[in-house]
Design a protein around this motif. Sequence first.
Motif, PDB file in Angstrom:
ATOM      1  N   PRO A   1       0.798  -1.242   0.000  1.00 28.58           N
ATOM      2  CA  PRO A   1       0.000   0.000   0.000  1.00 28.58           C
ATOM      3  C   PRO A   1       0.823   1.282   0.000  1.00 28.58           C
ATOM      4  O   PRO A   1       0.520   2.215  -0.753  1.00 28.58           O
ATOM      5  CB  PRO A   1      -0.835  -0.128   1.279  1.00 28.58           C
ATOM      6  N   ALA A   2       1.844   1.384   0.835  1.00 29.02           N
ATOM      7  CA  ALA A   2       2.603   2.631   0.939  1.00 29.02           C
ATOM      8  C   ALA A   2       3.364   2.940  -0.336  1.00 29.02           C
ATOM      9  O   ALA A   2       3.722   4.101  -0.571  1.00 29.02           O
ATOM     10  CB  ALA A   2       3.568   2.557   2.123  1.00 29.02           C
TER      11      ALA A   2
ATOM     12  N   ILE B   1      -2.773   5.724   5.101  1.00 26.79           N
ATOM     13  CA  ILE B   1      -1.539   5.011   4.764  1.00 26.79           C
ATOM     14  C   ILE B   1      -0.310   5.854   5.100  1.00 26.79           C
ATOM     15  O   ILE B   1       0.773   5.315   5.326  1.00 26.79           O
ATOM     16  CB  ILE B   1      -1.533   4.620   3.277  1.00 26.79           C
TER      17      ILE B   1
ATOM     18  N   GLU C   1       0.441   7.093   7.722  1.00 33.46           N
ATOM     19  CA  GLU C   1       0.969   6.718   9.039  1.00 33.46           C
ATOM     20  C   GLU C   1       2.223   5.864   8.903  1.00 33.46           C
ATOM     21  O   GLU C   1       3.121   5.928   9.756  1.00 33.46           O
ATOM     22  CB  GLU C   1      -0.091   5.949   9.823  1.00 33.46           C
ATOM     23  N   ALA C   2       2.291   5.053   7.864  1.00 32.37           N
ATOM     24  CA  ALA C   2       3.454   4.184   7.675  1.00 32.37           C
ATOM     25  C   ALA C   2       4.721   4.988   7.454  1.00 32.37           C
ATOM     26  O   ALA C   2       5.827   4.503   7.747  1.00 32.37           O
ATOM     27  CB  ALA C   2       3.223   3.243   6.493  1.00 32.37           C
ATOM     28  N   TYR C   3       4.603   6.210   6.924  1.00 32.57           N
ATOM     29  CA  TYR C   3       5.757   7.082   6.713  1.00 32.57           C
ATOM     30  C   TYR C   3       6.063   7.965   7.925  1.00 32.57           C
ATOM     31  O   TYR C   3       7.087   8.640   7.931  1.00 32.57           O
ATOM     32  CB  TYR C   3       5.528   7.990   5.503  1.00 32.57           C
TER      33      TYR C   3
ATOM     34  N   ALA D   1       8.619   1.940   5.330  1.00 32.06           N
ATOM     35  CA  ALA D   1       7.198   2.297   5.285  1.00 32.06           C
ATOM     36  C   ALA D   1       6.415   1.266   4.483  1.00 32.06           C
ATOM     37  O   ALA D   1       5.310   0.862   4.869  1.00 32.06           O
ATOM     38  CB  ALA D   1       7.026   3.692   4.684  1.00 32.06           C
TER      39      ALA D   1
ATOM     40  N   ARG E   1       6.014  -1.979   6.542  1.00 28.98           N
ATOM     41  CA  ARG E   1       5.031  -1.847   7.613  1.00 28.98           C
ATOM     42  C   ARG E   1       3.606  -1.852   7.052  1.00 28.98           C
ATOM     43  O   ARG E   1       2.709  -2.473   7.621  1.00 28.98           O
ATOM     44  CB  ARG E   1       5.280  -0.552   8.386  1.00 28.98           C
ATOM     45  N   SER E   2       3.389  -1.165   5.951  1.00 24.99           N
ATOM     46  CA  SER E   2       2.038  -1.105   5.387  1.00 24.99           C
ATOM     47  C   SER E   2       1.579  -2.468   4.875  1.00 24.99           C
ATOM     48  O   SER E   2       0.380  -2.751   4.849  1.00 24.99           O
ATOM     49  CB  SER E   2       1.995  -0.076   4.259  1.00 24.99           C
TER      50      SER E   2
ATOM     51  N   ASP F   1       0.328  -4.642   8.102  1.00 22.80           N
ATOM     52  CA  ASP F   1      -0.885  -4.232   8.819  1.00 22.80           C
ATOM     53  C   ASP F   1      -2.068  -4.234   7.847  1.00 22.80           C
ATOM     54  O   ASP F   1      -2.077  -3.455   6.891  1.00 22.80           O
ATOM     55  CB  ASP F   1      -0.688  -2.834   9.404  1.00 22.80           C
TER      56      ASP F   1
ATOM     57  N   TYR G   1      -4.040  -0.916   6.391  1.00 24.39           N
ATOM     58  CA  TYR G   1      -3.625  -0.079   5.273  1.00 24.39           C
ATOM     59  C   TYR G   1      -4.075  -0.642   3.924  1.00 24.39           C
ATOM     60  O   TYR G   1      -3.996   0.046   2.908  1.00 24.39           O
ATOM     61  CB  TYR G   1      -2.107   0.095   5.290  1.00 24.39           C
ATOM     62  N   THR G   2      -4.550  -1.866   3.928  1.00 26.32           N
ATOM     63  CA  THR G   2      -5.116  -2.446   2.716  1.00 26.32           C
ATOM     64  C   THR G   2      -6.628  -2.264   2.669  1.00 26.32           C
ATOM     65  O   THR G   2      -7.194  -1.876   1.644  1.00 26.32           O
ATOM     66  CB  THR G   2      -4.777  -3.942   2.618  1.00 26.32           C
TER      67      THR G   2
END
Length: 351
Positions: free
Chosen positions: A204-205, A266, A268-270, A325, A328-329, A332, A335-336
């Motif tokens: 996602p990221a 998404i 948030e991952a960054y 990032a 991590r995405s 979790d 984020y999808t």
Amino acid sequence: MSTSDVGREGVEGARPDREAMIGQGGHRPDGRDRDRPGGRRRRGGRGERAMVPDAEFGSYYGKPILNPPVWKAADIAGYFFLGGLAGAGSVLAAGAQWTGRPAAARALKVSSLAAISGSTAALIHDLGRPGRFYNMLRVMKPTSPMSMGSWLLAAYGPAAGAAAVLDVTGLFPRLGHAATAGAAALGPAVAAYTAVLAADTAVPAWHEGYREMPFVFTGSATIAAAGMALVAAPRRETGPMRTAAVCGAALELGAMELMQRRLGVIAEAYREGTAGRLVRAARVLTVAGAATGALLGGRNRTAAALGGAALLAASACTRFGAFHAGMRSAEDPKYTVVPQRERLRERAGEA
């Protein structure tokens, strides 16, 4: 019927008092049986242990929604960084040569050769054995960023190598000029194609940032090459590189900010965890390095070297931050799922 759901804050709507219990019927929170006259507790009942585990968001058989990439940070993030340094360095080297800055041109050609060699070595190390890189060259598939990237490296590497070797040895100057021009022509693609490669995955990221990520990587590559020139070239020849550092910093910071605003949840991952620390460090180092190089790089050799080192470190932090990032995405499910549901609501509202 379960009313739990996954949202921006994780699992929502869970009802612990509705869990299935061992035995017939089950127990109410006050300890009284629902299925017995008068609600009396069953003698010797063992209805305290939940048969159904706490709700977790996943897919069938406990598998995650996405399988995170098996790429290693040192290999792939290093491959991203070194490839960007090489590609942008070839562009700046050609500009330096054509404007009468031979020392800067030579330094950038040599650094580009070293960087693309390291980038290719990191890629092969991640693949496991050199034969796999060769096998990717057996097919040319225009719709595959991996296939086109392999061919791009195969064309750029010899050009960058010839440009550096012929410049250092002084042999065949015309051939050296042609190699320099060829490496410069392929340099922008080498600097940016790894962003396309990452965005082509389901992570996602990376995938959702497909619009801005090539600009982030291009700006990051530009400041890396400019930083290398500030470190390795005489300061009297680094005027255009200092300008490139400022432009590259503006491009990278602006594109990263736009990407995070558009990504929604998404982003948030960054901003969190290892990726967040690296992205924040990249921002500070980019501003500090560009300002030092622009204001003091032409006056003081030490300031130029410090500014250049900061820019190189900033570019590396950006690439490693983007890598973490993405990982991590992928791990979790929020984020999808959340962005998909938001898009469905938007389409339903437009209909």
